[in-house]
Design a protein around this motif. Structure first.
Motif, PDB file in Angstrom:
ATOM      1  N   THR A 196      20.698  68.155  10.392  1.00 27.82           N
ATOM      2  CA  THR A 196      20.602  66.839  11.030  1.00 27.82           C
ATOM      3  C   THR A 196      21.379  65.799  10.237  1.00 27.82           C
ATOM      4  OG1 THR A 196      18.439  67.421  11.926  1.00 27.82           O
ATOM      5  CG2 THR A 196      18.992  65.089  11.864  1.00 27.82           C
ATOM      6  N   ARG A 197      21.294  65.861   8.921  1.00 29.20           N
ATOM      7  CA  ARG A 197      22.066  64.919   8.081  1.00 29.20           C
ATOM      8  C   ARG A 197      23.561  65.117   8.264  1.00 29.20           C
ATOM      9  NH1 ARG A 197      18.239  65.063   2.710  1.00 29.20           N
ATOM     10  NH2 ARG A 197      16.781  63.477   3.452  1.00 29.20           N
ATOM     11  N   ARG A 198      24.009  66.381   8.335  1.00 28.31           N
ATOM     12  CA  ARG A 198      25.436  66.655   8.580  1.00 28.31           C
ATOM     13  C   ARG A 198      25.850  66.114   9.945  1.00 28.31           C
ATOM     14  NH1 ARG A 198      24.258  71.512   5.987  1.00 28.31           N
ATOM     15  NH2 ARG A 198      23.871  72.561   7.974  1.00 28.31           N
ATOM     16  N   SER A 199      25.006  66.343  10.945  1.00 29.99           N
ATOM     17  CA  SER A 199      25.313  65.836  12.293  1.00 29.99           C
ATOM     18  C   SER A 199      25.357  64.312  12.303  1.00 29.99           C
ATOM     19  CB  SER A 199      24.260  66.320  13.293  1.00 29.99           C
ATOM     20  OG  SER A 199      24.303  67.716  13.423  1.00 29.99           O
ATOM     21  N   HIS A 200      24.443  63.682  11.600  1.00 32.59           N
ATOM     22  CA  HIS A 200      24.424  62.216  11.527  1.00 32.59           C
ATOM     23  C   HIS A 200      25.682  61.699  10.840  1.00 32.59           C
ATOM     24  CE1 HIS A 200      23.380  58.285   9.750  1.00 32.59           C
ATOM     25  NE2 HIS A 200      22.821  58.100  10.933  1.00 32.59           N
ATOM     26  N   LYS A 201      26.083  62.367   9.771  1.00 31.91           N
ATOM     27  CA  LYS A 201      27.286  61.948   9.051  1.00 31.91           C
ATOM     28  C   LYS A 201      28.519  62.096   9.949  1.00 31.91           C
ATOM     29  CE  LYS A 201      29.766  62.699   4.744  1.00 31.91           C
ATOM     30  NZ  LYS A 201      29.849  63.477   3.509  1.00 31.91           N
ATOM     31  N   ALA A 253      32.531  59.556  13.441  1.00 29.60           N
ATOM     32  CA  ALA A 253      33.124  59.431  14.776  1.00 29.60           C
ATOM     33  C   ALA A 253      32.978  57.999  15.286  1.00 29.60           C
ATOM     34  CB  ALA A 253      32.460  60.412  15.743  1.00 29.60           C
ATOM     35  N   ASP A 254      31.854  57.373  15.005  1.00 30.66           N
ATOM     36  CA  ASP A 254      31.650  55.986  15.420  1.00 30.66           C
ATOM     37  C   ASP A 254      32.612  55.055  14.688  1.00 30.66           C
ATOM     38  OD1 ASP A 254      30.175  54.039  17.002  1.00 30.66           O
ATOM     39  OD2 ASP A 254      29.387  53.337  15.066  1.00 30.66           O
TER      40      ASP A 254
END
Length: 173
Positions: free
Chosen positions: A40-45, A50-51
């Motif tokens: 989840t942390r990798r996905s958030h990063k 991307a943002d």
């Protein structure tokens, strides 16, 4: 002694063994949760990066549409016609003829205004015009350059220059 041993086995079977199994299950759940948290942390990063790219791209597009491109057809026309004619005149070239074409594509936000100019002059004047056009801060794309000789006796060259610019039309026009 046998009774104590039997009591220990009963206590072990009823209390310790199930508790040990629950501890092992809890440790497995903790490892699974830690793996999911890391993912989840990798996905958030990745999403945050991307943002940031999206925000930077949006900022760049706003700058490009607002500051680089002509604001509309009148500004695009004045950019191509008088600006190119002034550059040609400053370079010592003679404008023989000019043709403008407006191209709108369905579904495209940008409209293209292109011009083809036939100019005559000497080689140094032609080089000066092209250099000045390429180094100007205006958003003009040189699309085609055709160079030929007017006639053998004069030594003058004929330059056919195709250039274009783009502008963003307002919705509903």
């Amino acid at each position: 002694v046998a009774l104590l041993l039997l009591a220990d086995l009963v206590i072990y079977g009823l209390a310790v063994a199930p508790w040990s199994n629950r501890m092992a299950e809890a440790e497995a759940q903790v490892r699974t949760a830690e793996t999911q948290l890391a993912e989840t942390r990798r996905s958030h990063k990745t999403a945050a990066l991307a943002d940031e790219v999206r925000v930077s791209t949006d900022r760049g597009l706003r700058y490009f549409y607002g500051e680089v491109l002509p604001e509309g057809l009148p500004e695009a026309r004045s950019l191509l016609s008088p600006f190119l004619e002034t550059l040609a005149d400053d370079a010592g070239l003679v404008l023989e003829r000019r043709n403008n074409v407006l191209e709108r594509e369905a579904g495209n936000l940008l409209t293209r205004l292109s011009t083809t100019m036939v100019l005559s002059g000497d080689y140094q004047s032609i080089r000066h015009l092209i250099f000045t056009l390429e180094t100007s801060g205006e958003f003009i794309l040189i699309e085609e350059i055709v160079l030929g000789q007017a006639d053998e006796s004069s030594g003058r060259l004929v330059l056919t220059l195709s250039a274009s610019t783009y502008f963003r039309e307002e919705v509903g026009i």
